[in-house]
Design a protein around this motif. Structure first.
Motif: not given
Length: 224
Positions: A99-105
């Motif tokens: 989820v954090f990786r998605l938001l950062s991307s």
């Protein structure tokens, strides 16, 4: 790029209440000394008002106690509210790392990010203190804006605050509260988030008429 913003549901989309300690209604009833059946009757009466910011969590408890003829002192009310806040806070400690990786991307791609959540007063406090809160340009909480999903107005409010058109938004949610249908009616693309609900004891089926994402990073395939 067709889309300029991604708008997320919160519970069972960005975070989950499953798989870790919850302050259950049974425990709340035990602390209050009220039978569960009676509690549910009066608690449910105030659900809409809690989400629309017309009554706080604490005042809901007082309402139930009054209807049940049960006195509650300030210290007990504080303990119950603290337990509720603590277990809600715990949800934010077990976020799927993707989820954090998605938001950062998404942020790196220049997309605007927002949350739309149906929530009550104690959840507002927890959300604003969470580490996930900082990822978002706008956080629209039903308790504060006096609207809740699937009301089309709450989706329009999010788009307006982000400065984008409704058809430039993707809404991502697990599908509770008819939120996907509401987003689509408002004019947004809607994606069913399944990464948490797939882990529930009763797995939620894919909903006809909506895009699906089995894992958080699957959302990226819909961002062109």
């Amino acid at each position: 790029m067709k889309y300029k913003a991604v708008i997320f549901d919160l519970f069972e989309t960005l975070i989950t209440e499953w798989g870790h300690k919850k302050y259950t209604k049974n425990e709340m009833c035990s602390d209050l000394g009220i039978e569960r059946e009676k509690f549910d009757t009066y608690w449910d009466e105030k659900e809409k008002e809690r989400y629309l910011g017309e009554i706080s969590f604490e005042d809901s408890i007082l309402y139930v106690c009054e209807k049940c003829g049960k006195h509650i002192d300030d210290s007990t009310l504080t303990v119950i509210a603290d337990k509720r806040i603590q277990t809600k806070s715990t949800c934010f400690e077990y976020v799927n790392p993707d989820v954090f990786r998605l938001l950062s991307s998404l942020k790196s791609k220049g997309l605007q990010l927002a949350i739309i959540s149906n929530c009550s007063s104690e959840e507002v406090k927890v959300i604003k203190q969470s580490k996930i809160y900082k990822y978002f340009n706008q956080v629209i909480l039903s308790y504060e804006v006096k609207m809740q999903k699937p009301d089309s107005r709450i989706y329009k409010t999010a788009a307006d605050l982000l400065g984008v058109a409704l058809n430039e938004c993707i809404f991502v949610g697990d599908g509770g509260s008819n939120e996907l249908k509401g987003a689509k009616i408002a004019g947004m693309e809607a994606v069913q988030a399944k990464w948490y609900t797939n882990q529930h004891p009763c797995k939620r089926d894919s909903m006809p008429g909506f895009l699906t994402a089995e894992e958080p990073l699957d959302i990226l395939q819909y961002i062109k």
